[in-house]
Design a protein around this motif. Sequence first.
Motif, PDB file in Angstrom:
ATOM      1  N   ASN A   1       0.846  -1.195   0.000  1.00 39.51           N
ATOM      2  CA  ASN A   1       0.000   0.000   0.000  1.00 39.51           C
ATOM      3  C   ASN A   1       0.880   1.243   0.000  1.00 39.51           C
ATOM      4  O   ASN A   1       1.974   1.245   0.576  1.00 39.51           O
ATOM      5  CB  ASN A   1      -0.913   0.010   1.227  1.00 39.51           C
ATOM      6  N   THR A   2       0.392   2.309  -0.633  1.00 42.80           N
ATOM      7  CA  THR A   2       1.242   3.480  -0.813  1.00 42.80           C
ATOM      8  C   THR A   2       0.436   4.753  -0.644  1.00 42.80           C
ATOM      9  O   THR A   2      -0.769   4.720  -0.346  1.00 42.80           O
ATOM     10  CB  THR A   2       1.908   3.433  -2.203  1.00 42.80           C
ATOM     11  N   GLU A   3       1.093   5.883  -0.818  1.00 41.00           N
ATOM     12  CA  GLU A   3       0.441   7.186  -0.745  1.00 41.00           C
ATOM     13  C   GLU A   3       0.913   8.025  -1.916  1.00 41.00           C
ATOM     14  O   GLU A   3       2.116   8.118  -2.183  1.00 41.00           O
ATOM     15  CB  GLU A   3       0.766   7.880   0.571  1.00 41.00           C
ATOM     16  N   VAL A   4      -0.027   8.607  -2.639  1.00 41.23           N
ATOM     17  CA  VAL A   4       0.276   9.436  -3.806  1.00 41.23           C
ATOM     18  C   VAL A   4      -0.530  10.725  -3.683  1.00 41.23           C
ATOM     19  O   VAL A   4      -1.746  10.681  -3.479  1.00 41.23           O
ATOM     20  CB  VAL A   4      -0.079   8.716  -5.125  1.00 41.23           C
ATOM     21  N   ALA A   5       0.138  11.853  -3.799  1.00 39.32           N
ATOM     22  CA  ALA A   5      -0.519  13.170  -3.726  1.00 39.32           C
ATOM     23  C   ALA A   5      -1.364  13.305  -2.461  1.00 39.32           C
ATOM     24  O   ALA A   5      -2.453  13.878  -2.472  1.00 39.32           O
ATOM     25  CB  ALA A   5      -1.373  13.418  -4.964  1.00 39.32           C
ATOM     26  N   GLY A   6      -0.862  12.733  -1.377  1.00 40.53           N
ATOM     27  CA  GLY A   6      -1.560  12.851  -0.102  1.00 40.53           C
ATOM     28  C   GLY A   6      -2.738  11.924   0.064  1.00 40.53           C
ATOM     29  O   GLY A   6      -3.471  12.024   1.054  1.00 40.53           O
TER      30      GLY A   6
END
Length: 345
Positions: A170-175
């Motif tokens: 799982n990740t985070e992109v543009a908040g």
Amino acid sequence: MKWMPAVAVPAVIVAGVLAVPLQAGAAVDLPDKTPQDVLELAAGSTVDTFSGTIEQTSELGLPEIPSTGDAATAEFADALDLLTGSHTVRVYQNGPDQSRVQVQDTMTERNLIQNGADLWLYDSADNTAAHTTLPADTGDRSAPGYTPSEMADTFLAEVAPSTEVTLGENTEVAGRTAYELVLTPNTDDTLVGSVSIAVDSETGLPLRVQVEALEAAEPAISVAFTSLSFDAPPADLFVFTAPAGATVTEESLPTKDAAGHPEGETSGVTVTGSGWDAVVSVPAGADAAAMAELTASPLYSQLTDAVDGGRALSATLMSVLITDDGRVFAGSVPVERLQAAAAQE
């Protein structure tokens, strides 16, 4: 673009308008989902109103274009610039038929603006604008997409037995938190190692697409949001008036045959195979004038290598073969596969 076989351009764009390294950071805790769950989440996304900033980086291994002072060479170098290096892009979308894409260069800006049936392309570098009217009877008049969502659709449409679908971290992109879909080809006859798609955990909107070449340490290409808002953009962003002194041209979309393929230059185009190792071929004589101009150019010998049966252009994610008898073969495959396809025709 006229220096490249017409059939190769869309494939290069699809490959070349994708790749940003994974963002480091704290682990993202999301509810467990299966790969099928995330595929359905992306397929069910209904987001069509947003604005944001996209970073695009590409390392395609394309040869450097020498500076010759020739206008045609400069034109090709400008087109290639959109497919290589790094670019910051502002995007605005308001429903299915209003969009604006701004490619921001150091001192100039290129804009693609759709407002209903009107489609404008404006380049501030030379103050030129081109206008096209999109047909009303196509059902979908959307302009070509430049967001991770449209690119993800291209790859997700090809999910088939030839693809292994898994989940990354799982990740985070543009908040925004996101699941990471990983598409891996189940064939050795492709230059693509894998495609990663970060899918927004709430809306299903693809936030980032990365394409890795085989045995590459870094992604070859990527497009990713760095900021994103789901608020409706101001209406005046989609109204374009050519600046004073601009050179304005009116362009017509090519007509299509019964199969939905553009008529004229690309008539006779065939596709061998399907999925990751598909090969597109154009018969000899499909556009004799353009081919003669291409092979007569000094760029032709500088950008291609002599191989058995013709000359080839090799990039990280794509190969193009132009045979001695004038046929063109292209695909995200090694040159050897193109030569095999040429030998079978």
